[in-house]
Design an enzyme around this catalytic site. Structure first.
Site, mmCIF file in Angstrom:
data_model
loop_
_atom_site.group_PDB
_atom_site.id
_atom_site.type_symbol
_atom_site.label_atom_id
_atom_site.label_comp_id
_atom_site.label_asym_id
_atom_site.label_seq_id
_atom_site.Cartn_x
_atom_site.Cartn_y
_atom_site.Cartn_z
ATOM 1 N N LYS A 1 9.973 -1.611 0.334
ATOM 2 C CA LYS A 1 9.241 -0.587 -0.421
ATOM 3 C C LYS A 1 8.825 0.541 0.524
ATOM 4 C CE LYS A 1 4.874 -3.064 0.145
ATOM 5 N NZ LYS A 1 3.913 -3.953 -0.544
ATOM 6 N N ARG B 1 -5.337 -7.737 -8.406
ATOM 7 C CA ARG B 1 -4.569 -6.498 -8.500
ATOM 8 C C ARG B 1 -3.622 -6.674 -9.687
ATOM 9 N NH1 ARG B 1 -1.999 -4.571 -2.801
ATOM 10 N NH2 ARG B 1 -0.399 -6.003 -3.576
ATOM 11 N N TYR C 1 -8.450 21.652 21.034
ATOM 12 C CA TYR C 1 -9.414 22.080 20.016
ATOM 13 C C TYR C 1 -10.719 21.297 20.134
ATOM 14 C CZ TYR C 1 -5.676 24.573 17.586
ATOM 15 O OH TYR C 1 -4.671 25.442 17.256
HETATM 16 C C1 LIG Z 1 4.029 -5.091 0.181
HETATM 17 C C2 LIG Z 1 4.076 -6.451 -0.390
HETATM 18 C C3 LIG Z 1 4.463 -7.531 0.397
HETATM 19 C C4 LIG Z 1 4.744 -7.403 1.875
HETATM 20 O O1 LIG Z 1 3.530 -7.406 2.569
HETATM 21 P P1 LIG Z 1 3.542 -7.512 4.165
HETATM 22 O O2 LIG Z 1 2.116 -7.666 4.516
HETATM 23 O O3 LIG Z 1 4.103 -6.232 4.657
HETATM 24 O O4 LIG Z 1 4.392 -8.679 4.471
HETATM 25 C C5 LIG Z 1 4.569 -8.773 -0.193
HETATM 26 N N1 LIG Z 1 4.300 -8.936 -1.501
HETATM 27 C C6 LIG Z 1 3.909 -7.922 -2.285
HETATM 28 C C7 LIG Z 1 3.610 -8.184 -3.716
HETATM 29 C C8 LIG Z 1 3.777 -6.664 -1.763
HETATM 30 O O5 LIG Z 1 3.390 -5.649 -2.542
#
Ligand SMILES: *Cc1c(COP(=O)(O)O)cnc(C)c1O
Length: 361
Positions: free
Chosen positions: A35, A130, A252
């Site tokens: 993702k 969630r 800055y």
């Molecule tokens: C992003 C995600 C993961 C991966 O999480 P990591 O901490 O990067 O391993 C696993 N399951 C779901 C549902 C996610 O949204």
């Protein structure tokens, strides 16, 4: 010559990290979570390194199309499932597996016309709050899905809130197991932190950050402890040096003041490249593979580094902001993230579009 900032994606490191998930996950199959454009690496650029995984898990339907366009015929899982009924058409067409986390998604499936029944991952809200069905509603959803001609196999999935920390996963595993004991179907529980820290019964694990060489439980453990390799390097070069006199300030806001005569180098990298502006003076960097620190505020296109211990460094010296440096040196993205009060995930995802990216070993 282009501006010297560039990012490298390390194919061999991606493959190594997938191997680490495999080794840690018993005989479970491994989803490479891609993702957010493979955590900022670029799906197309990371694909070669990740293709030893058993499948690709992601959120966005357009990303699923990109994975299929790369020739991947194996499993692809939509972790949030469909966002509207017509997304199911693409699932049918591309053979995508998808999460089902709410009743509306079951309604859409029930109304969907397809020749090929869909493999679905039914999601339980075991405490994260969630996505997913609450434990007491899970069996009803499972039964309803199983009765649909549009549905092939139903797998059981949940997600942990504290796999990286002190609270752990026991409370959620207990909830999940109590509610699924007698239900058939493959199990998919563990994210990266759970893969590394907790031995659980999984048929599939979801390997996200672990695949990209960042430790989910840093600073308790680092990538050396977990035997992971950085998969993204952000590097640039010195384009100037300055010699400060005592009392001189840098950048800055004049947030840094020299107390002695001090050489500094100016790096062609700033927050518009994705380097966090919040990193204070003292954030680690590698100059020609030698550890040094940042000096003063990060500006849009430039930042300064200390050269006090690097008399030979000068114009053209290589600066590693994170990742793999020259001669096998490493600066974990986790250290830089911590300095910016964030996590490695956020830095990799925020690599700026203006940075040219190269794929290599
Ligand atoms: C992003 C995600 C993961 C991966 O999480 P990591 O901490 O990067 O391993 C696993 N399951 C779901 C549902 C996610 O949204």
């Amino acid at each position: 010559m282009p501006r010297p900032v560039q990012a490298l994606i390390h194919t061999a490191a991606l493959a190594h990290n997938i191997g680490r998930s495999r080794a840690m996950a018993g005989d479970a199959r491994v989803w490479a979570v891609v993702k957010a454009n493979a955590y900022g690496h670029g799906i197309e650029r990371a694909f070669e390194g990740l293709r030893s995984a058993d499948g690709f898990a992601l959120l966005d339907l357009a990303e699923a199309e990109r994975v299929r366009a790369l020739g991947w015929r194996g499993p692809i899982l939509l972790l949030e499932g469909c966002f509207e009924p017509r997304d199911l058409e693409l699932c049918s067409r591309l053979g995508l597996w998808h999460a089902v986390h709410c009743n509306e998604q079951i309604n859409w499936l029930a109304a969907h016309k397809t020749q090929q029944p869909h493999r679905v991952f039914l999601k339980m809200n075991s405490g994260m709050n969630r996505l997913g069905f609450r434990p007491e509603a899970f069996r009803g959803a499972y039964t309803r899905l199983n009765a649909l001609p549009q549905v092939d196999e139903v797998s059981l999935m949940t997600h942990f809130s504290d796999a990286d920390g002190a609270r752990g996963v026991k409370h959620q595993v207990a909830v999940f197991e109590a509610a699924t004991q007698d239900l058939m179907g493959e199990r998919c529980l563990s994210n990266s932190a759970a893969v590394l820290r907790h031995t659980l019964k999984n048929d599939w694990v979801r390997a996200g950050i672990v695949s990209y060489g960042s430790a989910p439980d840093f600073p308790e453990h680092d990538i050396v402890h977990w035997n992971l390799q950085p998969t993204m390097t952000l590097r640039s070069k010195l384009i100037a040096t300055q010699t400060l006199q005592p009392g001189d300030t840098v950048g800055y806001g004049s947030s840094y003041t020299a107390t002695t005569t001090q050489r500094i180098g100016i790096v062609a990298c700033g927050y518009a490249d994705g380097y966090p502006r919040h990193c204070p003076s003292g954030t680690p960097v590698l100059v020609d593979g030698v550890r040094s620190t940042t000096v003063g505020r990060v500006s849009m296109d430039m930042m300064a580094v200390d050269l006090a211990a690097l008399p030979a460094a000068g114009l053209g010296s290589e600066v590693t902001l994170w990742g793999q440096g020259p001669g096998g040196t490493i600066l974990s993205i986790d250290e830089v993230a911590r300095s910016a009060a964030t996590i490695g995930y956020e830095l990799m995802c925020a690599l700026a579009p203006r940075v040219p990216v190269h794929v290599g070993d």
